[in-house]
Enzyme design. Sequence first.
Site, PDB file in Angstrom:
ATOM      1  N   PRO A 186     104.004  56.062  98.383  1.00 27.77           N
ATOM      2  CA  PRO A 186     103.795  54.828  99.146  1.00 27.77           C
ATOM      3  C   PRO A 186     102.756  53.957  98.439  1.00 27.77           C
ATOM      4  O   PRO A 186     101.801  54.477  97.854  1.00 27.77           O
ATOM      5  CB  PRO A 186     103.287  55.330 100.497  1.00 27.77           C
ATOM      6  CG  PRO A 186     102.764  56.694 100.253  1.00 27.77           C
ATOM      7  CD  PRO A 186     103.519  57.244  99.078  1.00 27.77           C
ATOM      8  N   HIS A 187     102.977  52.659  98.466  1.00 26.25           N
ATOM      9  CA  HIS A 187     102.064  51.765  97.772  1.00 26.25           C
ATOM     10  C   HIS A 187     102.021  50.397  98.446  1.00 26.25           C
ATOM     11  O   HIS A 187     102.935  50.022  99.172  1.00 26.25           O
ATOM     12  CB  HIS A 187     102.463  51.625  96.299  1.00 26.25           C
ATOM     13  CG  HIS A 187     103.894  51.236  96.106  1.00 26.25           C
ATOM     14  ND1 HIS A 187     104.923  52.155  96.154  1.00 26.25           N
ATOM     15  CD2 HIS A 187     104.476  50.045  95.875  1.00 26.25           C
ATOM     16  CE1 HIS A 187     106.074  51.526  95.947  1.00 26.25           C
ATOM     17  NE2 HIS A 187     105.821  50.246  95.777  1.00 26.25           N
TER      18      HIS A 187
END
Length: 154
Positions: free
Chosen positions: A65-66
């Site tokens: 996730p970013h």
Amino acid sequence: MALTDLLSPDAIFSALRVNGKKQALQEMSERAAQVSGLPAREIFDALLQRERLGSTGVGDGIAIPHGKLAKCNRIFGIFARLERAIDFEALDGLPVDLIFLLIAPESAGADHLKALAGIARVLRDPEMAAQLRATRDASALYSLLTLTPASHAA
């Protein structure tokens, strides 16, 4: 970009216990706030916004996730080895137990993409993933992630 540039020893969860994707992102956002001084809510919201575009579960039990934040002044990461795998709506449908969260400044551009590629390269190495899954000590996880030759290839 080496993972040593992204991670600090206090950015590692060795056995995070969560019941689902949202809780994992929330817990990791809290740690990211402690490490960076950025508001946890803004980190969490940026991650959720990115997840709405499509899951960051990249397959083989791995998620990256970013998000990007205007107030962020450097790219950094948080790593979690989950106590038990969770549904992350991954591309291959498999549950996720290794999560590398990445936060970058809005202006990061190519550096953000290089960091994502480097993380994916390290985590998708089957031997590395097996070692990470077998390790329950935060300092050992940090060493594995930052001392591998592959982590310097990014």
